[in-house]
Design a protein around this motif. Structure first.
Motif, PDB file in Angstrom:
ATOM      1  N   ASP A  30       0.810  -1.209   0.000  1.00  0.00           N
ATOM      2  CA  ASP A  30       0.000   0.000   0.000  1.00  0.00           C
ATOM      3  C   ASP A  30       0.845   1.262   0.000  1.00  0.00           C
ATOM      4  O   ASP A  30       0.450   2.290  -0.524  1.00  0.00           O
ATOM      5  CB  ASP A  30      -0.960  -0.003   1.189  1.00  0.00           C
ATOM      6  CG  ASP A  30      -2.091  -0.988   0.953  1.00  0.00           C
ATOM      7  OD1 ASP A  30      -2.524  -1.107  -0.209  1.00  0.00           O
ATOM      8  OD2 ASP A  30      -2.517  -1.656   1.910  1.00  0.00           O
ATOM      9  N   GLN A  31       2.013   1.176   0.611  1.00  0.00           N
ATOM     10  CA  GLN A  31       2.892   2.341   0.657  1.00  0.00           C
ATOM     11  C   GLN A  31       3.384   2.717  -0.737  1.00  0.00           C
ATOM     12  O   GLN A  31       3.466   3.880  -1.080  1.00  0.00           O
ATOM     13  CB  GLN A  31       4.085   2.051   1.583  1.00  0.00           C
ATOM     14  CG  GLN A  31       4.976   3.256   1.815  1.00  0.00           C
ATOM     15  CD  GLN A  31       4.231   4.404   2.477  1.00  0.00           C
ATOM     16  OE1 GLN A  31       3.330   4.197   3.276  1.00  0.00           O
ATOM     17  NE2 GLN A  31       4.588   5.633   2.118  1.00  0.00           N
ATOM     18  N   SER A  33       2.025   1.676  -3.934  1.00  0.00           N
ATOM     19  CA  SER A  33       1.102   1.095  -4.908  1.00  0.00           C
ATOM     20  C   SER A  33       1.444   1.641  -6.291  1.00  0.00           C
ATOM     21  O   SER A  33       2.276   2.535  -6.422  1.00  0.00           O
ATOM     22  CB  SER A  33      -0.330   1.471  -4.548  1.00  0.00           C
ATOM     23  OG  SER A  33      -0.594   2.801  -4.964  1.00  0.00           O
ATOM     24  N   THR A  36       0.873   5.408  -6.230  1.00  0.00           N
ATOM     25  CA  THR A  36       1.502   6.278  -5.230  1.00  0.00           C
ATOM     26  C   THR A  36       2.337   7.318  -5.979  1.00  0.00           C
ATOM     27  O   THR A  36       3.096   6.976  -6.880  1.00  0.00           O
ATOM     28  CB  THR A  36       2.408   5.458  -4.292  1.00  0.00           C
ATOM     29  OG1 THR A  36       1.601   4.589  -3.512  1.00  0.00           O
ATOM     30  CG2 THR A  36       3.215   6.362  -3.365  1.00  0.00           C
ATOM     31  N   SER A  68       3.875   8.777 -10.755  1.00  0.00           N
ATOM     32  CA  SER A  68       3.385   7.595 -10.046  1.00  0.00           C
ATOM     33  C   SER A  68       4.445   6.498 -10.117  1.00  0.00           C
ATOM     34  O   SER A  68       5.327   6.524 -10.986  1.00  0.00           O
ATOM     35  CB  SER A  68       2.084   7.095 -10.680  1.00  0.00           C
ATOM     36  OG  SER A  68       2.323   6.669 -12.004  1.00  0.00           O
ATOM     37  N   THR A  98       6.741  10.212  -0.673  1.00  0.00           N
ATOM     38  CA  THR A  98       5.671   9.499  -1.377  1.00  0.00           C
ATOM     39  C   THR A  98       4.312   9.978  -0.873  1.00  0.00           C
ATOM     40  O   THR A  98       4.150  10.298   0.294  1.00  0.00           O
ATOM     41  CB  THR A  98       5.763   7.969  -1.174  1.00  0.00           C
ATOM     42  OG1 THR A  98       5.603   7.677   0.214  1.00  0.00           O
ATOM     43  CG2 THR A  98       7.103   7.439  -1.641  1.00  0.00           C
ATOM     44  N   ARG A  99       3.376  10.015  -1.797  1.00  0.00           N
ATOM     45  CA  ARG A  99       1.986  10.360  -1.471  1.00  0.00           C
ATOM     46  C   ARG A  99       1.107   9.169  -1.838  1.00  0.00           C
ATOM     47  O   ARG A  99       0.675   9.057  -2.976  1.00  0.00           O
ATOM     48  CB  ARG A  99       1.519  11.572  -2.274  1.00  0.00           C
ATOM     49  CG  ARG A  99       2.081  12.905  -1.811  1.00  0.00           C
ATOM     50  CD  ARG A  99       1.580  14.022  -2.734  1.00  0.00           C
ATOM     51  NE  ARG A  99       0.143  13.963  -2.953  1.00  0.00           N
ATOM     52  CZ  ARG A  99      -0.764  14.416  -2.104  1.00  0.00           C
ATOM     53  NH1 ARG A  99      -0.399  14.970  -0.983  1.00  0.00           N
ATOM     54  NH2 ARG A  99      -2.047  14.314  -2.378  1.00  0.00           N
ATOM     55  N   PRO A 100       0.860   8.274  -0.875  1.00  0.00           N
ATOM     56  CA  PRO A 100       0.007   7.122  -1.186  1.00  0.00           C
ATOM     57  C   PRO A 100      -1.389   7.594  -1.605  1.00  0.00           C
ATOM     58  O   PRO A 100      -1.823   8.658  -1.177  1.00  0.00           O
ATOM     59  CB  PRO A 100      -0.058   6.350   0.133  1.00  0.00           C
ATOM     60  CG  PRO A 100       1.077   6.860   0.944  1.00  0.00           C
ATOM     61  CD  PRO A 100       1.299   8.274   0.519  1.00  0.00           C
TER      62      PRO A 100
END
Ligand SMILES: Nc1nc2c(ncn2[C@@H]2O[C@H](COP(=O)(O)OP(=O)(O)OP(=O)(O)O)[C@@H](O)[C@H]2O)c(=O)[nH]1
Ligand SMILES: [Mg+2]
Lengths: 125, 203
Positions: A30-31, A33, A36, A68, A98-100
């Motif tokens: 999830d961190q 993906s 992200t 991304s 990072t911006r999940p």
């Protein structure tokens, strides 16, 4: 930070993923993906790290804006799993931000879907 | 936003390749799926603002063990890739479209793509309906809401929607639209139909 003699000469195109990733494990899904968003950290808050040529290349790619994880893999032509591992290492060391994407719970959010819908209508009439 | 070293050092990437307003953007994704040669890449290319990209998944992802690579030199990636494009919706939302054929054996790739997706657009060739079963099964298995975009390739007789619904065993409220994947407006209309449906499902 890397001098020319810091790494051994290798045909970088042929470096095996295990070597590129220095044997690091796989990051949390999830961190990092596919969507992200990643960019270089603005300040020199980095923990000193000996960067491989591939890591330096990733950092360069990320220094001019957000991309991304999928786009980074696409532009570098490196396998996704390899890119993820390198991004995780660089993020951990403070080189990248990072911006999940939104949490699963928010995905069914009406507002988000409304925004997508009105955006599509505005764009394509 | 452009900062850092000048772009001249990276001739292959220009500022428009980066996500506009990335610092405040929320990224979302929609899948564009369908059987072999149904028009997925064409669809993504017709509405993406970037040149469509593709990525390969590594065998190590599937194996969940990086150490395995030590023994398989020279054979580290699968041959099947996913392709994708991007559409900046607003200054708050950027939409990614991911396309892949319905090969079940690339489980990790499907999980990556399906996780957190808003929904899926299933491209269907009315002359090869049976080829769509596996993909629809997979989408349902991942619990994704979807709409059907029927790609009427030139010269195909237009099949009655009711017959198509029955053949694909669709729910009554599953949207079915026709679409020419080569046409931006037509592709956008199919996508809009899907998002309207997704909105109706939550509202
Ligand atoms: N007439 C017509 N041709 C189309 C349409 N969409 C795609 N094609 C053509 O069909 C062929 C296959 O399209 P692709 O976009 O490569 O299909 P794909 O689903 O990405 O194929 P794979 O990735 O190999 O599974 C190409 O020659 C396209 O030009 C359409 O809506 N109408
Ligand atoms: Mg394709």
């Amino acid at each position: 930070m890397n001098g020319p003699g810091d790494f051994e000469l290798e045909a970088t195109e042929l470096v095996r993923p295990y070597v590129i990733t220095k044997g690091r494990g796989l990051p949390d899904d999830d961190q990092l993906s596919l969507i992200t968003l990643v960019t270089a950290a603005p300040e020199q808050v980095q923990r000193p790290l000996r960067l491989s040529p591939e890591e330096q290349r990733l950092l360069d790619l990320c220094s001019a804006g957000y991309l991304s994880v999928a786009e980074i893999a696409g532009h570098t032509r490196l396998p996704l799993g390899v890119v993820r591992i390198m991004l995780a290492g660089l993020t951990e060391a403070g080189y990248l931000i990072t911006r999940p994407p939104v949490a699963r719970a928010r995905l069914a959010d009406k507002e988000l879907l409304e925004e997508v819908l009105s955006g599509l209508r505005a764009k394509f009439g | 936003m452009v900062s850092g070293p000048s772009l001249g050092e990276r001739p292959s990437l220009q500022s428009r390749d980066y996500v506009a307003g990335g610092a405040s953007q929320t990224a979302v994704k929609i899948l564009v799926v369908g059987h072999f040669a149904v028009g997925k890449t064409t669809f993504i290319g017709s509405i993406s603002e970037i040149e469509p990209l593709s990525t390969e998944e590594t065998m190590t992802r599937a194996a969940q063990d990086v150490d395995d690579l030590k023994g398989v030199r020279g054979k580290t990636t699968t041959t099947v890739a996913m392709d994708f494009g991007r559409l900046t919706i607003s200054d708050r939302v950027v939409l990614y479209l991911f396309g892949t054929p319905g090969q079940v054996r690339f489980v990790q790739m499907w999980e990556d793509m399906a996780r957190g997706a808003l929904g899926a657009l299933v491209l269907v060739d009315p002359e090869r309906l049976a080829d769509s079963f596996a993909v629809i099964d997979l989408i349902e298995q991942y619990g994704l809401d979807y709409a059907i975009a029927v790609n009427n390739f030139d010269g195909n007789p237009v099949r009655a929607e009711a017959a198509l619904r029955e053949a694909l065993d669709l729910l009554d409220d599953t949207p079915v639209v026709t679409c020419d994947a080569r046409d931006e407006q037509s592709s956008a209309a199919a996508l809009t139909t899907l998002v309207s449906y997704l909105l109706a499902r939550v509202g």
